[in-house]
Design an enzyme around this catalytic site. Structure first.
Site, short mmCIF file in Angstrom:
data_model
loop_
_atom_site.label_atom_id
_atom_site.label_comp_id
_atom_site.label_asym_id
_atom_site.label_seq_id
_atom_site.Cartn_x
_atom_site.Cartn_y
_atom_site.Cartn_z
CE1 TYR A 1 -23.17 -17.99 2.61
CE2 TYR A 1 -24.49 -16.12 3.27
CZ TYR A 1 -23.34 -16.64 2.70
OH TYR A 1 -22.37 -15.78 2.24
CG PHE B 1 -13.87 -17.68 9.31
CD1 PHE B 1 -14.72 -16.98 8.48
CD2 PHE B 1 -13.61 -19.01 9.00
CE1 PHE B 1 -15.30 -17.56 7.37
CE2 PHE B 1 -14.18 -19.61 7.89
CZ PHE B 1 -15.02 -18.89 7.07
N GLY B 2 -13.34 -13.99 12.56
CA GLY B 2 -13.12 -13.54 13.94
C GLY B 2 -11.67 -13.55 14.36
#
Length: 346
Positions: A53, A238-239
């Site tokens: 990340y 992802f929203g």
């Protein structure tokens, strides 16, 4: 906040966990620390990171997420009250160089990955160390169809598990988990642990949402009978399940606006499913994101629902989903949509 004891472990995790893959890309260090402060104040104790990340992964940002969390941990001073979970990357699946030249899940690479993660996180141990994705080529990250191969992986699951066991014995890892795994992979890890007297995996971190309920086929049964419970990620796709991308909308700063390479939740069937789920939420006076998260949280195989947010308002809305229990009418309507749009974004 509610808490859940993970079977075959002493880990008691908050039923909502904090995902961090935007820290270092869409979120600055100040943003990250503000999210961590708020999440912990609300009772969240599970913080999930990874050596790879932030996402999308780039050489110049790799490791920033762990660095930001590590700086916060050093300042916060309550390490023993938190459950820090990280992940070791498997071989590159995009034909790039990856984090290390030879990114196999062998003893050498696991040693290096763990050492670097502990250093960035400024801690002596991880509560949970997860294999981010399998060494072998298999179905994950939305891959459809199964590619038959006669060649064995360069590194066996036994080699990987044996290496992880070494660092558990050394006190650097409390428990072991997997991610983006299949029913075969989970059962194979459990079989090898029993056969060779090695530590068993205690969690699986896979995607699970209204748009991707594939965990229910195979892995849910494994979870029930073997006690390997789910840390659910990508619970809003992802929203996408907020409805913010409907009708071709591209909100400024949103993930799918910034990174066009992420097409997993952009298909025509997905958009139709999202529209149907958002309609259910609005007709019942619910926030679409909270409805989607409440659906994930209520599943008996879910140990913790990982939240991802790029703004504090998003994080607050997501955490508020803890207080929402879906009615039988809402659940029935969700199932009706699922029958029409089944796994539109696996």
């Amino acid at each position: 906040m509610q808490y859940h004891r993970i079977p075959h472990s002493s880990l008691e995790v908050s039923t909502l966990g904090l995902g961090t893959m935007t820290f270092g890309e869409q979120n600055s260090e100040a943003d990250a620390h503000a999210q961590l402060d708020y999440a912990v104040a609300q009772g969240i104790n599970l913080i999930d990171v990874a050596e790879m990340y932030p996402v999308p992964p780039r050489p110049e940002t790799q490791g920033l997420t762990e660095t930001y969390v590590g700086n916060w941990l050093a300042k916060h001073g309550s390490r023993e009250k938190l459950i820090i979970a990280s992940k070791v990357s498997g071989p590159s699946r995009n034909n790039d160089k990856g984090i290390r030249p030879d990114q196999a899940l062998d003893r050498k690479n696991i040693r290096e990955a763990l050492h670097d993660s502990l250093k960035r996180l400024q801690t002596d141990y991880l509560d949970l160390y997860q294999v981010h994705w399998p060494q072998r080529p298999t179905n994950c990250f939305g891959k459809l169809g199964y590619s038959w191969t006669d060649s064995a992986p360069a590194v066996s699951l036994l080699d990987t598990l044996d290496a992880l066991a070494e660092y558990q014995r050394a006190g650097k890892i409390r428990y072991i988990g997997v991610s983006n795994e299949t029913a075969f992979g989970v059962m194979r890890y459990l079989h090898l642990a029993d056969k060779h007297d090695l530590p068993r995996i205690v969690t699986i971190q896979n995607p699970y949402s209204l748009l991707n309920r594939s965990f229910e086929v195979g892995l849910a049964e494994v979870s029930q009978y073997e006690g390997v419970e789910l840390l659910a990620y990508s619970c809003l796709g992802f929203g996408t399940l907020t409805g913010k991308y409907l009708n071709g909308a591209k909100p400024a700063g949103a993930r799918n606006t910034l990174f066009s390479r992420f097409t997993r939740y952009s298909g025509e069937q997905t958009q139709k499913a999202v529209a149907a789920y958002v309609d259910i939420a609005r007709r019942h006076g619910l926030d679409p994101a909270q409805m989607a998260l409440a659906f994930v949280r209520r599943q008996p195989f879910v140990a913790s629902t990982l939240l991802g947010a790029t703004t504090m308002d998003q994080l607050k809305t997501n955490i508020e989903s803890l207080h929402l229990e879906l009615s039988e009418d809402v659940l029935a309507e969700i199932e009706a949509v699922h029958q029409v749009y089944t796994y539109p974004a696996p």
